[in-house]
Design a protein around this motif. Structure first.
Motif, short mmCIF file in Angstrom:
data_model
loop_
_atom_site.label_atom_id
_atom_site.label_comp_id
_atom_site.label_asym_id
_atom_site.label_seq_id
_atom_site.Cartn_x
_atom_site.Cartn_y
_atom_site.Cartn_z
N ASN A 407 -26.57 -6.22 0.96
CA ASN A 407 -25.28 -6.75 0.53
C ASN A 407 -24.21 -6.32 1.53
N LEU A 408 -23.08 -6.99 1.51
CA LEU A 408 -21.97 -6.60 2.38
C LEU A 408 -21.24 -5.43 1.73
N PHE A 409 -21.14 -4.31 2.45
CA PHE A 409 -20.43 -3.14 1.95
C PHE A 409 -19.03 -3.10 2.57
N VAL A 410 -18.03 -2.92 1.72
CA VAL A 410 -16.64 -2.83 2.16
C VAL A 410 -16.15 -1.42 1.90
N ASP A 411 -15.86 -0.69 2.95
CA ASP A 411 -15.32 0.67 2.80
C ASP A 411 -13.80 0.56 2.77
N VAL A 412 -13.24 0.66 1.58
CA VAL A 412 -11.80 0.50 1.39
C VAL A 412 -11.04 1.74 1.86
N LEU A 413 -11.70 2.90 1.82
CA LEU A 413 -11.03 4.17 2.05
C LEU A 413 -10.32 4.27 3.41
N PRO A 414 -10.93 3.87 4.53
CA PRO A 414 -10.25 4.04 5.83
C PRO A 414 -8.90 3.36 5.92
N LEU A 415 -8.76 2.15 5.36
CA LEU A 415 -7.46 1.47 5.41
C LEU A 415 -6.41 2.22 4.60
N PHE A 416 -6.81 2.77 3.46
CA PHE A 416 -5.87 3.55 2.66
C PHE A 416 -5.46 4.82 3.40
N GLU A 417 -6.40 5.46 4.06
CA GLU A 417 -6.08 6.67 4.81
C GLU A 417 -5.15 6.36 5.98
N SER A 418 -5.43 5.27 6.69
CA SER A 418 -4.60 4.93 7.85
C SER A 418 -3.18 4.55 7.45
N ALA A 419 -3.01 4.09 6.20
CA ALA A 419 -1.67 3.71 5.73
C ALA A 419 -0.97 4.85 5.01
N SER A 420 -1.59 6.04 4.98
CA SER A 420 -1.01 7.20 4.29
C SER A 420 -0.62 8.27 5.30
N PRO A 421 0.49 8.96 5.09
CA PRO A 421 0.89 10.04 6.01
C PRO A 421 -0.22 11.09 6.12
N HIS A 422 -0.66 11.33 7.35
CA HIS A 422 -1.70 12.32 7.65
C HIS A 422 -3.03 11.99 6.96
N GLY A 423 -3.19 10.73 6.52
CA GLY A 423 -4.44 10.33 5.89
C GLY A 423 -4.63 10.88 4.49
N LEU A 424 -3.55 11.32 3.85
CA LEU A 424 -3.62 11.90 2.51
C LEU A 424 -3.10 10.87 1.50
N ILE A 425 -3.97 10.37 0.66
CA ILE A 425 -3.64 9.28 -0.26
C ILE A 425 -2.96 9.83 -1.51
N GLY A 426 -1.74 9.36 -1.77
CA GLY A 426 -0.99 9.83 -2.93
C GLY A 426 -0.10 8.74 -3.48
N TRP A 427 1.13 9.13 -3.88
CA TRP A 427 2.04 8.17 -4.50
C TRP A 427 2.40 7.02 -3.56
N ASN A 428 2.19 7.19 -2.27
CA ASN A 428 2.54 6.11 -1.34
C ASN A 428 1.73 4.84 -1.61
N LEU A 429 0.50 5.00 -2.13
CA LEU A 429 -0.35 3.83 -2.39
C LEU A 429 -0.93 3.82 -3.80
N MET A 430 -0.56 4.80 -4.62
CA MET A 430 -1.09 4.88 -5.98
C MET A 430 0.05 4.93 -6.99
N THR A 431 -0.11 4.18 -8.08
CA THR A 431 0.91 4.20 -9.13
C THR A 431 0.66 5.31 -10.15
N ASP A 432 -0.60 5.73 -10.28
CA ASP A 432 -0.97 6.79 -11.22
C ASP A 432 -2.18 7.52 -10.67
N HIS A 433 -3.20 7.75 -11.48
CA HIS A 433 -4.36 8.51 -11.02
C HIS A 433 -5.31 7.67 -10.17
N LEU A 434 -5.33 6.34 -10.37
CA LEU A 434 -6.29 5.54 -9.59
C LEU A 434 -5.86 4.11 -9.33
#
Length: 644
Positions: A407-434
């Motif tokens: 199957n085609l695997f899509v790794d979503v994590l790298p794009l979220f890390e690249s769009a987050s300061p220092h690669g730390l995913i938080g309120w910049n891309l999340m509204t709550d816990h997930l």
């Protein structure tokens, strides 16, 4: 010849049994006749046949709600309008005490699939549904915009099949229905709800982790007879016995599931098996399957439940607590290096306490050790015993299943890390816990498009990623704006009023949102303020944009009214009453603003073309016929009073 008497005494009558003796002597009581084996078998067979007859009778009379995932909404003869059934969740959850009436909005598509259509079915949980955003802020909506841009010669449609509070147990069954809808691609983003979604081992409707028992549990729940018995029990069950609280509080029964527990391992293994079943079904249906990794809030959410190692002695726990408290004190004093030393002393006693690892990650971040901090934040999330966020291991399972089944695997994590300061995913891309922000949903869709572009199997037409529209372009096309963002924040604000946010360090999110919402409300003026006031005091599903558009229409600002009515329509479910109100508001605004004969003719044509749509909507919602008829009459009357 006379017979010899054994007893020569005169025959005496037997004494009557005493009233207290219980009747005849024990040895003279009539013995119960034992059933022979064939009689027992016949009795069991008769009982089984009787149950089958009752089940068939209930099925024939249509007892209970329709719980199929895909159901027909309108029959047009040559084609049918199909929809995702918002009541299908009851098949796995039963009835919950919820203010929210449905777990999923209606999503529509045509059966059979129109010629030239490229159909994508996007399955998943509340993240895929778009929570806390409207449908136009979800990853499926962004993906449709991107694929239409990438494949301009195709008629692309992406059907949002996301449902709140379900998991892979639901998806493995619903995928069978979805695969019959002629999809050209099936996408799956799921894994966060494995413990507390329907039939999850930590949920109210759970049946443990034994796979055979869970499958039997689901099979029994599908029986109409079981539904009947459940309904009868509900009649006599006191209201106080029903689950209380917000959705997350109602779903979570077992709120401490350690990473090294049997429940965790069993749930992970069932997740893998369910994904394998979905992959097998997609392969048999000859439908390409896309599996996505999972993302969540790592940096800005303190673990919800932390547990110690089971083998800690009281002395060790006391020593650990002393180190932890001292580390917190150094943390508050901004003595980061000292705090790290103290926290590390605590980890030598117990390194499985989620909040300890989280605090250590924070100090590493303060000192600029971002790579170490990222790993520790992720480790803290994985150790969180209140399992509302999938662990790293669940994404690894998704990757492994995709690889094993081509199957085609899509790794979503790298794009979220690249769009987050220092690669730390938080309120910049999340509204709550997930749940991602609107920009986070855009990144999910972009990750899928980029994976399709890299697909070596060439299962689909190539995508030129340079042609993909930017985030700002997509939001304009989909009608997302600041007002949409604030409505989403209000939704999350209500979520954080209760479990598991209230009374914890994460209650800071509730306080921050309250300040942002109040500041925004104070900034409103004119028709926008009037529309907001009407929306906040009206118990309906109408979008805020509709009420603001209506206020602008009443104020005579037809241009602004048209803009807000269009955005309200984009935020509404198809053929729903809110969509009808938005469309009719748009028609009234266009009629009122038409200044030239061509504009008046275009507005009248729009009203004429709206009539069959309203008839279809009325057929789909017969219980709301009065409201639809009122809207239709208002349009007809306005049209009659408008000069040609």
């Amino acid at each position: 010849m006379s017979e010899k008497l054994v007893n020569s005494d005169p025959i005496q009558p037997e004494p009557a049994p005493s009233p207290l003796s219980g009747g005849a002597p024990e040895d003279e009581k009539p013995k119960r006749r034992k059933l022979r084996w064939w009689q027992k078998l016949a009795l069991v067979g008769f009982s089984f046949v009787l149950l089958v007859i009752v089940e068939l009778t209930l099925w024939l009379i249509g007892y209970g709600p329709v719980l199929d995932f895909v159901v027909p909404r309108l029959d047009r003869g040559s084609e049918r309008v199909m929809g995702i059934n918002p009541e299908a969740y009851e098949r796995f959850h039963g009835r919950l005490s919820l203010e929210r009436a449905r777990f999923a909005p209606w999503r529509e598509f045509i059966d059979p699939k129109p010629a030239g259509t490229f159909r994508v079915m996007f399955m998943g949980e509340s993240t895929v549904e778009g929570y806390p955003h409207a449908p136009n802020g979800s990853a499926p909506a962004f993906l449709e915009v991107m694929l239409k841009e990438a494949w301009p010669d195709k008629r692309v449609e992406v059907i949002n099949c996301g449902v709140t509070a379900i998991n892979s147990w639901s998806l493995r069954i619903w995928a069978q229905e979805v695969l019959k809808c002629q999809p050209d691609m099936l996408i799956l983003y799921a894994g966060h709800n494995e413990f507390y979604g329907g039939c999850g081992p930590g949920s109210l409707s759970g049946a443990g982790t034994n796979r055979s028992r869970v499958l039997a549990h689901i099979w029994l729940r599908d029986l109409r007879l079981v539904r009947l018995l459940s309904d009868v029990i509900d009649i006599f069950r006191p209201r106080s016995a029903a689950p209380q609280g917000l959705l997350m509080e109602q779903l979570a029964r077992d709120r401490q599931i350690p990473l090294d527990s049997g429940i965790y391992a069993g749930c992970r293994d069932n997740f893998r098996a369910n994904l394998e079943d979905i992959a097998r079904a997609a392969r048999e249906a000859n439908v390409p399957l896309v599996l996505c990794s999972l993302v969540s809030n790592e940096k800005d959410l303190v673990p919800m439940t932390s547990v110690h190692r089971k083998d800690l002695t009281p002395e060790q726990r006391k020593a650990w607590q002393a180190h932890f408290d001292a580390g917190l004190a150094a943390d508050k004093a901004w003595e980061w290096k000292r705090a790290i030393d103290i926290y590390q002393e605590a980890t030598r006693i117990d390194d499985t306490h989620a909040e300890l690892i989280y605090r250590l990650a924070q100090t590493k971040e303060h000192l600029g050790a971002y790579d170490e901090a990222r790993g520790l934040y992720r480790r803290a999330r994985d150790l969180d015993a209140l399992r509302f966020r999938a662990t790293t291991e669940f994404s690894d399972v998704v990757r492994d299943v995709a690889g094993r089944n081509q199957n085609l695997f899509v790794d979503v994590l790298p794009l979220f890390e690249s769009a987050s300061p220092h690669g730390l995913i938080g309120w910049n891309l999340m509204t709550d816990h997930l749940h991602p922000t609107v920009q986070g949903h855009y990144l999910m869709a972009k990750a899928i498009c980029e994976a399709i572009a890299r697909d070596k199997a060439r299962r689909w037409e190539a995508i030129d990623t340079a042609r993909l529209p930017a985030y700002e372009q997509c939001t304009v096309r989909l009608g997302n704006d600041q007002m949409s963002e604030m409505v989403s924040k209000i939704t999350v604000y209500k979520l954080t009023e209760g479990f598991p946010y209230a009374g914890t360090p994460n209650a800071a999110l509730h306080d921050r949102l309250e300040q942002e919402i109040l500041a925004w409300q104070v900034s409103l003026s004119g028709p926008t303020a009037i529309g907001h006031q009407n929306w906040s005091t009206t118990p309906s599903y109408d979008a805020l944009h509709y009420h603001v558009g209506k206020a602008y229409l009443d104020a005579g600002d037809h241009g602004q009214a048209i803009m807000y009515f269009r955005r309200a329509e984009q935020r509404s479910e198809p053929h729903s009453l809110p969509a009808a109100r938005a469309k009719c508001g748009l028609a009234l605004a266009r009629l009122a603003s038409a200044a030239t004969p061509d504009e008046r003719q275009a507005a009248r044509t729009y009203v004429t073309e709206l009539q069959p749509w309203l008839r279809d909507a009325t057929s789909m919602h017969p219980d709301q016929q009065g409201e639809f008829d009122r809207l239709r009459q208002e349009l007809i009357q306005t049209l009659a009073n408008t000069p040609e």
